[in-house]
Design a protein around this motif. Sequence first.
Motif, PDB file in Angstrom:
ATOM      1  N   UNK A  78      43.482  44.967  35.925  1.00 25.11           N
ATOM      2  CA  UNK A  78      44.482  44.673  36.944  1.00 25.11           C
ATOM      3  C   UNK A  78      44.651  43.171  37.136  1.00 25.11           C
ATOM      4  N   UNK A  79      45.865  42.776  37.502  1.00 26.44           N
ATOM      5  CA  UNK A  79      46.117  41.384  37.891  1.00 26.44           C
ATOM      6  C   UNK A  79      45.417  41.113  39.218  1.00 26.44           C
ATOM      7  N   UNK A  80      45.162  39.844  39.539  1.00 26.47           N
ATOM      8  CA  UNK A  80      44.555  39.540  40.847  1.00 26.47           C
ATOM      9  C   UNK A  80      45.380  40.074  42.028  1.00 26.47           C
ATOM     10  N   UNK A  81      46.708  40.027  41.923  1.00 26.39           N
ATOM     11  CA  UNK A  81      47.536  40.536  43.018  1.00 26.39           C
ATOM     12  C   UNK A  81      47.404  42.055  43.146  1.00 26.39           C
ATOM     13  N   UNK A  82      47.266  42.752  42.033  1.00 30.14           N
ATOM     14  CA  UNK A  82      47.097  44.200  42.067  1.00 30.14           C
ATOM     15  C   UNK A  82      45.729  44.575  42.639  1.00 30.14           C
ATOM     16  N   UNK A  83      44.704  43.780  42.314  1.00 30.23           N
ATOM     17  CA  UNK A  83      43.380  44.030  42.875  1.00 30.23           C
ATOM     18  C   UNK A  83      43.399  43.862  44.387  1.00 30.23           C
ATOM     19  N   UNK A  84      44.093  42.823  44.862  1.00 31.14           N
ATOM     20  CA  UNK A  84      44.184  42.592  46.302  1.00 31.14           C
ATOM     21  C   UNK A  84      44.912  43.742  46.986  1.00 31.14           C
ATOM     22  N   UNK A  85      45.979  44.220  46.359  1.00 30.25           N
ATOM     23  CA  UNK A  85      46.715  45.363  46.900  1.00 30.25           C
ATOM     24  C   UNK A  85      45.836  46.609  46.984  1.00 30.25           C
ATOM     25  N   UNK A  86      45.037  46.819  45.950  1.00 26.88           N
ATOM     26  CA  UNK A  86      44.127  47.958  45.925  1.00 26.88           C
ATOM     27  C   UNK A  86      43.076  47.840  47.025  1.00 26.88           C
ATOM     28  N   UNK A  87      42.555  46.642  47.241  1.00 27.51           N
ATOM     29  CA  UNK A  87      41.577  46.430  48.311  1.00 27.51           C
ATOM     30  C   UNK A  87      42.194  46.723  49.673  1.00 27.51           C
ATOM     31  N   UNK A  88      43.427  46.256  49.886  1.00 30.92           N
ATOM     32  CA  UNK A  88      44.096  46.516  51.167  1.00 30.92           C
ATOM     33  C   UNK A  88      44.319  48.011  51.363  1.00 30.92           C
ATOM     34  N   UNK A  89      44.732  48.704  50.306  1.00 28.05           N
ATOM     35  CA  UNK A  89      44.983  50.146  50.406  1.00 28.05           C
ATOM     36  C   UNK A  89      43.687  50.898  50.701  1.00 28.05           C
ATOM     37  N   UNK A  90      42.574  50.463  50.132  1.00 26.72           N
ATOM     38  CA  UNK A  90      41.293  51.110  50.398  1.00 26.72           C
ATOM     39  C   UNK A  90      40.849  50.877  51.832  1.00 26.72           C
ATOM     40  N   UNK A  91      41.087  49.660  52.334  1.00 24.07           N
ATOM     41  CA  UNK A  91      40.657  49.337  53.697  1.00 24.07           C
ATOM     42  C   UNK A  91      41.367  50.186  54.737  1.00 24.07           C
ATOM     43  N   UNK A  92      42.668  50.339  54.598  1.00 21.56           N
ATOM     44  CA  UNK A  92      43.405  51.077  55.619  1.00 21.56           C
ATOM     45  C   UNK A  92      43.447  52.569  55.333  1.00 21.56           C
ATOM     46  N   UNK A  93      43.017  52.973  54.169  1.00 31.87           N
ATOM     47  CA  UNK A  93      43.005  54.386  53.805  1.00 31.87           C
ATOM     48  C   UNK A  93      44.295  54.758  53.105  1.00 31.87           C
TER      49      UNK A  93
END
Length: 63
Positions: free
Chosen positions: A45-60
């Motif tokens: 994943x690109x760094x921006x995609x990783x950040x998006x994935x982290x945000x999605x995991x945090x909020x559910x």
Amino acid sequence: MSPIQKYAIGAGVAVLLSWLIFPGWVTLLVVLGVVAAPVVGYLMLDPSQRERLKRARRRGIGN
């Protein structure tokens, strides 16, 4: 049940089934594949995609 527990149970089932069907080196290869596939996918994943994935995991996901 947490997602980590689901992954652990799935990995355990994969190891058990592969050991029952193909004892030996094939089981080791299956274990490495089960562990390596998600890691390689995450690293692709690109760094921006990783950040998006982290945000999605945090909020559910789906909330």
